[in-house]
Design a protein around this motif. Sequence first.
Motif, short mmCIF file in Angstrom:
data_model
loop_
_atom_site.label_atom_id
_atom_site.label_comp_id
_atom_site.label_asym_id
_atom_site.label_seq_id
_atom_site.Cartn_x
_atom_site.Cartn_y
_atom_site.Cartn_z
N PHE A 225 0.84 -1.19 0.00
CA PHE A 225 0.00 0.00 0.00
C PHE A 225 0.89 1.25 0.00
O PHE A 225 2.10 1.18 0.21
CB PHE A 225 -0.88 0.03 1.26
CG PHE A 225 -2.11 -0.85 1.19
CD1 PHE A 225 -3.15 -0.54 0.32
CD2 PHE A 225 -2.24 -1.96 2.01
CE1 PHE A 225 -4.29 -1.34 0.25
CE2 PHE A 225 -3.38 -2.75 1.97
CZ PHE A 225 -4.40 -2.45 1.09
N GLU A 226 0.25 2.43 -0.21
CA GLU A 226 0.93 3.70 -0.09
C GLU A 226 0.31 4.50 1.06
O GLU A 226 -0.90 4.41 1.32
CB GLU A 226 0.80 4.52 -1.37
CG GLU A 226 1.49 3.89 -2.57
CD GLU A 226 1.32 4.75 -3.80
OE1 GLU A 226 2.30 5.43 -4.17
OE2 GLU A 226 0.23 4.74 -4.39
N LYS A 227 1.13 5.29 1.73
CA LYS A 227 0.61 6.13 2.81
C LYS A 227 -0.13 7.31 2.21
O LYS A 227 0.38 8.02 1.34
CB LYS A 227 1.75 6.63 3.70
CG LYS A 227 1.27 7.55 4.82
CD LYS A 227 2.31 7.75 5.90
CE LYS A 227 3.51 8.53 5.41
NZ LYS A 227 4.45 8.83 6.51
N THR A 228 -1.35 7.56 2.69
CA THR A 228 -2.11 8.72 2.23
C THR A 228 -2.20 9.81 3.29
O THR A 228 -2.34 10.98 2.94
CB THR A 228 -3.53 8.32 1.81
OG1 THR A 228 -4.18 7.63 2.88
CG2 THR A 228 -3.48 7.43 0.57
N THR A 229 -2.11 9.45 4.56
CA THR A 229 -1.98 10.45 5.61
C THR A 229 -1.64 9.73 6.90
O THR A 229 -1.75 8.51 7.00
CB THR A 229 -3.26 11.31 5.78
OG1 THR A 229 -2.96 12.51 6.48
CG2 THR A 229 -4.36 10.57 6.53
N ALA A 230 -1.20 10.49 7.88
CA ALA A 230 -0.85 9.93 9.18
C ALA A 230 -1.10 10.98 10.26
O ALA A 230 -1.04 12.18 9.99
CB ALA A 230 0.61 9.48 9.22
N LEU A 231 -1.39 10.52 11.45
CA LEU A 231 -1.54 11.39 12.60
C LEU A 231 -0.42 11.07 13.58
O LEU A 231 -0.60 10.33 14.55
CB LEU A 231 -2.91 11.19 13.26
CG LEU A 231 -4.13 11.36 12.35
CD1 LEU A 231 -5.42 11.09 13.10
CD2 LEU A 231 -4.15 12.75 11.73
N GLY A 232 0.76 11.59 13.28
CA GLY A 232 1.92 11.32 14.11
C GLY A 232 2.17 9.83 14.22
O GLY A 232 2.21 9.11 13.21
N THR A 233 2.34 9.35 15.44
CA THR A 233 2.55 7.92 15.68
C THR A 233 1.28 7.26 16.21
O THR A 233 1.33 6.19 16.80
CB THR A 233 3.69 7.70 16.68
OG1 THR A 233 3.37 8.37 17.92
CG2 THR A 233 5.00 8.24 16.14
N MET A 234 0.13 7.91 15.98
CA MET A 234 -1.13 7.40 16.53
C MET A 234 -2.02 6.74 15.49
O MET A 234 -2.84 5.90 15.83
CB MET A 234 -1.89 8.52 17.23
CG MET A 234 -1.16 9.13 18.41
SD MET A 234 -2.13 10.42 19.21
CE MET A 234 -3.53 9.48 19.81
N ALA A 235 -1.90 7.14 14.23
CA ALA A 235 -2.78 6.58 13.20
C ALA A 235 -2.13 6.69 11.83
O ALA A 235 -1.40 7.63 11.55
CB ALA A 235 -4.14 7.27 13.20
N LEU A 236 -2.42 5.70 10.99
CA LEU A 236 -1.87 5.62 9.65
C LEU A 236 -2.99 5.24 8.69
O LEU A 236 -3.82 4.38 8.99
CB LEU A 236 -0.78 4.54 9.60
CG LEU A 236 -0.21 4.17 8.23
CD1 LEU A 236 0.62 5.31 7.67
CD2 LEU A 236 0.64 2.89 8.34
N PHE A 237 -3.01 5.91 7.51
CA PHE A 237 -4.01 5.64 6.49
C PHE A 237 -3.29 5.27 5.20
O PHE A 237 -2.36 5.98 4.78
CB PHE A 237 -4.90 6.87 6.29
CG PHE A 237 -5.65 7.27 7.53
CD1 PHE A 237 -6.98 6.91 7.70
CD2 PHE A 237 -5.02 7.99 8.53
CE1 PHE A 237 -7.67 7.27 8.85
CE2 PHE A 237 -5.70 8.35 9.69
CZ PHE A 237 -7.03 8.00 9.85
#
Length: 343
Positions: A225-237
């Motif tokens: 997959f590719e990263k589309t957004t992240a919330l620091g070290t708390m969440a990954l999309f």
Amino acid sequence: MSFTASETAADPVALRRQSMQHQPISGRPVADLLPAGLSMGMVTLKSDNVARLRAYYEQALGLVALAEDGPHVVLGRSGVPLVGIEEARGLKLPTEGEAGLYHVAILFEEAADLAATVYSAVRLDPTRFVGSSDHLVSEAFYFQDPDNNGIELYVDRPRDQWQWGSDRQVAMTTIYLPWDRYLDTHLTEEAVNRLTTAPAAVGHVHLQVGDVLEAEDFYIRELGFEKTTALGTMALFVSAGGYHHHMAMNTWNSTGVGPRRNTLGLGSVEITLPQGEGLGSAEDRLKSAGRAVQRTGRGLEVRDPWNTLLVLSEAEVPAGVGTDAGPSAEAAPETKEDTPRVN
């Protein structure tokens, strides 16, 4: 016993498909990525009360039985499997802090069909409604089923309305969405009458994990997959083909947890690839990373670092709901968003 989409969706619904022409948003070689035409498949749940759980999905969400084998059942819309329920006696429910399912997200083609399903679910049992949000890329409503599995019901905004930053991340946030106002605007008698036949698909699956950096290593580097957004070290999309997200992982309730126990709740997550595209490459990447992979009648099976079973398979036409194609991520306008949490 398990079901697969190929066994139950003999006649896939003709829906708007995600564009397969989007360029990689990460700049990585296409050979290292899952194919752009990927779609999420059925999510299987394990329950010690199949009749109760089945009744909720049928009566609240308008799903219908597509296949049955004793107590086990596959539920969906218009021939597309969405939720499988398997009987599992003697298991306990997972605790809030364990790795596993955060929610399964069901995507609708039209706002009226989303509104009709939300109306049905709230009317059946308003206590299971837990919130609603505008995420910029989508509008979403959240419920908990009788086994405490999370459910998201949502509709996408067109791709040309999504905003991508110079960091190649899509802008998502959480803005309160008044559910009653949404229904006043979009609910129609026609949509209520077609509750069980309006098309829908699993748009994304959101998991609880123990470590976001480890999730990034597995879901991006190894799986493709590719990263589309992240919330620091708390969440990954993450996604394929420039979608806002096909999967997400968070540690909001589960920081530092290890592999899942064998519990009720999430059984498996299916991922459907276009015929002849990417399955062998994914298998090679996973094996090179030391993952135990197995070819079965369902497809390519692998477990993530938290023991969540993923099943990758191929289909001539991925079953699901897509959106009109807009500009690729790299060509989209720049935006900046400070967002504390996205579901």
